[in-house]
Design an enzyme around this catalytic site. Sequence first.
Site, PDB file in Angstrom:
ATOM      1  N   ARG A   1      42.364  36.457  40.421  1.00 51.13           N
ATOM      2  CA  ARG A   1      43.414  36.676  39.208  1.00 51.13           C
ATOM      3  C   ARG A   1      43.234  38.256  38.652  1.00 51.13           C
ATOM      4  O   ARG A   1      42.240  38.825  39.074  1.00 51.13           O
ATOM      5  CB  ARG A   1      43.234  35.721  38.261  1.00 51.13           C
TER       6      ARG A   1
ATOM      7  N   ALA B   1      34.705  42.057  40.227  1.00 49.60           N
ATOM      8  CA  ALA B   1      34.450  40.721  39.254  1.00 49.60           C
ATOM      9  C   ALA B   1      33.388  41.505  37.888  1.00 49.60           C
ATOM     10  O   ALA B   1      32.669  42.177  37.941  1.00 49.60           O
ATOM     11  CB  ALA B   1      33.386  39.982  39.800  1.00 49.60           C
ATOM     12  N   GLY B   2      34.117  40.837  36.643  1.00 47.19           N
ATOM     13  CA  GLY B   2      33.584  41.451  35.388  1.00 47.19           C
ATOM     14  C   GLY B   2      33.877  40.564  34.411  1.00 47.19           C
ATOM     15  O   GLY B   2      34.850  39.660  34.517  1.00 47.19           O
ATOM     16  N   ILE B   3      33.090  40.368  33.138  1.00 51.13           N
ATOM     17  CA  ILE B   3      33.262  39.375  32.179  1.00 51.13           C
ATOM     18  C   ILE B   3      32.907  40.338  30.963  1.00 51.13           C
ATOM     19  O   ILE B   3      32.490  41.407  30.922  1.00 51.13           O
ATOM     20  CB  ILE B   3      32.237  38.246  32.096  1.00 51.13           C
TER      21      ILE B   3
ATOM     22  N   TYR C   1      29.167  45.251  27.110  1.00 56.94           N
ATOM     23  CA  TYR C   1      30.210  45.628  27.974  1.00 56.94           C
ATOM     24  C   TYR C   1      30.220  47.038  28.434  1.00 56.94           C
ATOM     25  O   TYR C   1      30.373  47.484  29.544  1.00 56.94           O
ATOM     26  CB  TYR C   1      31.501  44.943  27.770  1.00 56.94           C
TER      27      TYR C   1
ATOM     28  N   GLY D   1      42.198  51.739  31.589  1.00 57.83           N
ATOM     29  CA  GLY D   1      42.235  51.447  30.215  1.00 57.83           C
ATOM     30  C   GLY D   1      42.659  49.958  30.012  1.00 57.83           C
ATOM     31  O   GLY D   1      42.482  49.463  31.115  1.00 57.83           O
TER      32      GLY D   1
HETATM   33  P1  NDP Z   1      40.041  38.714  34.472  1.00 60.40           P
HETATM   34  O1  NDP Z   1      39.183  38.016  33.386  1.00 60.40           O
HETATM   35  O2  NDP Z   1      41.298  38.387  34.350  1.00 60.40           O
HETATM   36  O3  NDP Z   1      39.231  38.271  35.853  1.00 60.40           O
HETATM   37  C1  NDP Z   1      37.726  38.298  36.054  1.00 60.40           C
HETATM   38  C2  NDP Z   1      37.406  38.314  37.496  1.00 60.40           C
HETATM   39  O4  NDP Z   1      36.133  38.566  37.779  1.00 60.40           O
HETATM   40  C3  NDP Z   1      38.058  37.053  37.976  1.00 60.40           C
HETATM   41  O5  NDP Z   1      38.615  36.993  39.290  1.00 60.40           O
HETATM   42  C4  NDP Z   1      36.874  36.047  37.920  1.00 60.40           C
HETATM   43  O6  NDP Z   1      36.835  34.956  38.860  1.00 60.40           O
HETATM   44  C5  NDP Z   1      35.750  37.126  38.191  1.00 60.40           C
HETATM   45  N1  NDP Z   1      34.451  36.772  37.792  1.00 60.40           N
HETATM   46  C6  NDP Z   1      33.779  36.717  36.655  1.00 60.40           C
HETATM   47  N2  NDP Z   1      32.480  36.265  36.803  1.00 60.40           N
HETATM   48  C7  NDP Z   1      32.235  36.344  38.151  1.00 60.40           C
HETATM   49  C8  NDP Z   1      30.900  36.011  38.867  1.00 60.40           C
HETATM   50  N3  NDP Z   1      30.098  35.631  38.243  1.00 60.40           N
HETATM   51  N4  NDP Z   1      31.077  35.570  40.224  1.00 60.40           N
HETATM   52  C9  NDP Z   1      32.406  36.111  40.970  1.00 60.40           C
HETATM   53  N5  NDP Z   1      33.414  36.266  40.280  1.00 60.40           N
HETATM   54  C10 NDP Z   1      33.351  36.478  38.790  1.00 60.40           C
HETATM   55  O7  NDP Z   1      39.604  40.331  34.279  1.00 60.40           O
HETATM   56  P2  NDP Z   1      40.315  41.554  34.741  1.00 60.40           P
HETATM   57  O8  NDP Z   1      41.205  41.222  35.737  1.00 60.40           O
HETATM   58  O9  NDP Z   1      41.010  42.177  33.661  1.00 60.40           O
HETATM   59  O10 NDP Z   1      39.056  42.585  34.896  1.00 60.40           O
HETATM   60  C11 NDP Z   1      38.754  43.101  36.367  1.00 60.40           C
HETATM   61  C12 NDP Z   1      37.822  44.292  36.341  1.00 60.40           C
HETATM   62  O11 NDP Z   1      38.368  45.121  35.629  1.00 60.40           O
HETATM   63  C13 NDP Z   1      36.673  43.661  35.416  1.00 60.40           C
HETATM   64  O12 NDP Z   1      35.438  44.433  36.015  1.00 60.40           O
HETATM   65  C14 NDP Z   1      36.948  44.314  34.274  1.00 60.40           C
HETATM   66  O13 NDP Z   1      35.746  44.756  33.360  1.00 60.40           O
HETATM   67  C15 NDP Z   1      37.609  45.652  34.485  1.00 60.40           C
HETATM   68  N6  NDP Z   1      38.656  46.081  33.425  1.00 60.40           N
HETATM   69  C16 NDP Z   1      39.481  45.448  32.850  1.00 60.40           C
HETATM   70  C17 NDP Z   1      40.214  45.908  31.843  1.00 60.40           C
HETATM   71  C18 NDP Z   1      41.309  45.309  31.203  1.00 60.40           C
HETATM   72  O14 NDP Z   1      41.960  45.747  30.174  1.00 60.40           O
HETATM   73  N7  NDP Z   1      41.783  43.896  31.509  1.00 60.40           N
HETATM   74  C19 NDP Z   1      40.099  47.368  31.463  1.00 60.40           C
HETATM   75  C20 NDP Z   1      39.142  47.811  32.281  1.00 60.40           C
HETATM   76  C21 NDP Z   1      38.404  47.603  33.162  1.00 60.40           C
HETATM   77  P3  NDP Z   1      37.237  33.541  38.141  1.00 60.40           P
HETATM   78  O15 NDP Z   1      38.825  33.770  37.933  1.00 60.40           O
HETATM   79  O16 NDP Z   1      36.885  32.538  39.248  1.00 60.40           O
HETATM   80  O17 NDP Z   1      36.498  33.306  36.892  1.00 60.40           O
END
Ligand code: NDP
Length: 239
Positions: free
Chosen positions: A18, A82-84, A146, A177
């Site tokens: 996602r 992957a990130g939280i 973060y 961003g």
């Molecule tokens: P989302 O919260 O929409 O999705 C996070 C994704 O990371 C999901 O696919 C989730 O899987 C996965 N994930 C989280 N924890 C784990 C784990 N322990 N093991 C495996 N997979 C994991 O986030 P975004 O799409 O917004 O973010 C994606 C990346 O982009 C991240 O690194 C985020 O820090 C970075 N980012 C996002 C920004 C934003 O504004 N959205 C801006 C800058 C950077 P699941 O769905 O199964 O939980």
Amino acid sequence: MDHFGLKDRVMFVTGGNRGIGAAIVEVLNKTGARVVYTYRNEPGPQAELAFRADVTDPASMDEAIDRTENEVGPIYGVVLNAGITKDNLFPRISVEDWYAVIDTNLNGIFNTLRPIVPRLYDRGSGSLVFISSVVGEQGNIGQANYAASKSAVIGLAKTLGLEGARYGVRSNVVAPGFTSTDMVKAIPEKVQERILQKIPLRRFADPEEVAWAVAFMMSPLMAGYITGDVLSVNGGQYT
Ligand code: NDP
């Protein structure tokens, strides 16, 4: 036409179900690459292969890399996505929330890279793309854990750019961003409005706009002479 030079190359994307990760999977599909991704909960877009794996668990990532190479083929590209977030002002960050963010966003990358980087070095080619954030470049109120994890990713990517060069492995960062995904939807609306005021393009990024930047950095044709670099995709918020 193989514009990106990625046709039939195997890509491994963490968190491809996602948000930005799903957009990366879809864009890499369009380049003709063979895309494999992991998810923690529910699967997402169509790909060559998708399965559950937890980046915080080293054994799970060892297995994920083995499974990808056994079932699909030698990996060329890795997207560390992957990130939280677990946001709070510094004095209110709990020990659990600090460790959870570092464990997923930084240790998760180590766990993913540990089984694959030596193989890329042995084979003499590969491309790593790390997803950092404008918050890792600039800092942000309420996101100390973060921001720390996302700055660390830049140091790691730059180091692997230096170390990997002699083995033909490039290592680059895409620093998005604020991007319209669940992560940003979780920010209170008032805070979202304040953030928008600071973005010259006056909107959040579309996940696909970030994903094309990832494809660019991944591409040996477009970015073959780029390594250890950071591509900021932030609407002019920070340059
Ligand atoms: P989302 O919260 O929409 O999705 C996070 C994704 O990371 C999901 O696919 C989730 O899987 C996965 N994930 C989280 N924890 C784990 C784990 N322990 N093991 C495996 N997979 C994991 O986030 P975004 O799409 O917004 O973010 C994606 C990346 O982009 C991240 O690194 C985020 O820090 C970075 N980012 C996002 C920004 C934003 O504004 N959205 C801006 C800058 C950077 P699941 O769905 O199964 O939980």
